[in-house]
Scaffold this motif. Structure first.
Motif, short mmCIF file in Angstrom:
data_model
loop_
_atom_site.label_atom_id
_atom_site.label_comp_id
_atom_site.label_asym_id
_atom_site.label_seq_id
_atom_site.Cartn_x
_atom_site.Cartn_y
_atom_site.Cartn_z
N ALA A 25 32.52 -9.76 25.26
CA ALA A 25 31.39 -10.05 26.15
C ALA A 25 30.81 -8.79 26.77
N LEU A 26 31.67 -7.82 27.06
CA LEU A 26 31.20 -6.59 27.71
C LEU A 26 30.82 -5.50 26.71
N SER A 27 31.14 -5.67 25.44
CA SER A 27 30.90 -4.63 24.45
C SER A 27 29.44 -4.16 24.35
N PRO A 28 28.44 -5.00 24.62
CA PRO A 28 27.07 -4.49 24.57
C PRO A 28 26.80 -3.36 25.58
N LEU A 29 27.67 -3.22 26.56
CA LEU A 29 27.50 -2.14 27.54
C LEU A 29 27.72 -0.77 26.92
N TRP A 30 28.55 -0.68 25.87
CA TRP A 30 28.87 0.63 25.29
C TRP A 30 28.53 0.73 23.80
N LEU A 31 27.98 -0.33 23.21
CA LEU A 31 27.64 -0.30 21.79
C LEU A 31 26.12 -0.27 21.60
N SER A 32 25.69 0.28 20.48
CA SER A 32 24.28 0.18 20.09
C SER A 32 24.01 -1.28 19.76
N THR A 33 22.92 -1.81 20.28
CA THR A 33 22.70 -3.24 20.17
C THR A 33 21.25 -3.60 19.87
N ASN A 34 21.07 -4.86 19.56
CA ASN A 34 19.76 -5.50 19.60
C ASN A 34 19.92 -6.78 20.41
N THR A 35 18.83 -7.45 20.70
CA THR A 35 18.88 -8.62 21.57
C THR A 35 19.78 -9.73 21.00
N THR A 36 19.67 -9.97 19.71
CA THR A 36 20.49 -11.01 19.07
C THR A 36 21.97 -10.70 19.21
N MET A 37 22.33 -9.45 18.97
CA MET A 37 23.73 -9.06 19.06
C MET A 37 24.24 -9.19 20.49
N VAL A 38 23.43 -8.78 21.45
CA VAL A 38 23.85 -8.88 22.86
C VAL A 38 24.16 -10.33 23.22
N TRP A 39 23.24 -11.23 22.95
CA TRP A 39 23.46 -12.63 23.31
C TRP A 39 24.63 -13.24 22.55
N THR A 40 24.76 -12.90 21.28
CA THR A 40 25.87 -13.43 20.49
C THR A 40 27.21 -12.98 21.06
N MET A 41 27.34 -11.68 21.32
CA MET A 41 28.61 -11.16 21.82
C MET A 41 28.92 -11.66 23.23
N VAL A 42 27.92 -11.71 24.09
CA VAL A 42 28.15 -12.17 25.46
C VAL A 42 28.55 -13.64 25.47
N VAL A 43 27.82 -14.47 24.75
CA VAL A 43 28.11 -15.91 24.75
C VAL A 43 29.46 -16.20 24.09
N LEU A 44 29.68 -15.68 22.88
CA LEU A 44 30.95 -15.95 22.21
C LEU A 44 32.12 -15.33 22.98
N GLY A 45 31.95 -14.12 23.48
CA GLY A 45 33.02 -13.49 24.26
C GLY A 45 33.36 -14.29 25.50
#
Length: 122
Positions: A25-45
């Motif tokens: 869920a927190l990985s978008p804070l330190w990874l290169s992202t796009n909007t889809t990836m951010v929402w996917t990781m935050v929600v699933l995490g």
């Protein structure tokens, strides 16, 4: 399996699930992202971490491990399904995190089943 833990907040597999979910869920804070990836990781995490917390609080609920395995599989396939395979860090976080969640869920299943049987005897 030596001793079945029916006490809340004591199962290491469920703690691992919480940690993996929080990291995802927190990985978008330190990874290169796009909007889809951010929402996917935050929600699933978040769902993975919440499932782990529910399993920790109620160790005799067997369905928590099944939910954990499904969420781990969703996290694993997310880079392909949600189209963020070009982001290596996010993809590897999904693949490794998803695989670890699946493994933890499968490993916890026998203990959860035993705890459920023991809870039914009381």
């Amino acid at each position: 399996m030596s001793e079945v833990s029916t006490r809340a907040w004591t199962r290491p597999y469920d703690w691992a699930e919480v940690v993996i979910g929080v990291v995802a869920a927190l990985s978008p804070l330190w990874l290169s992202t796009n909007t889809t990836m951010v929402w996917t990781m935050v929600v699933l995490g978040a769902l993975i971490a919440i499932d782990g917390l529910v399993s920790l609080a109620a160790p005799s609920m067997v369905y928590g491990e099944g939910v954990q395995i499904v969420l781990g599989a969703l996290l694993f396939i997310a880079p392909w399904v949600m189209g963020y395979t070009e982001f290596n860090g996010a993809s590897w976080t999904s693949w490794v995190g998803g695989a670890l969640v699946i493994i933890a869920g499968a490993a916890a299943m026998p203990e959860a089943n035993a705890a459920h049987r023991m809870a039914g005897q009381h």
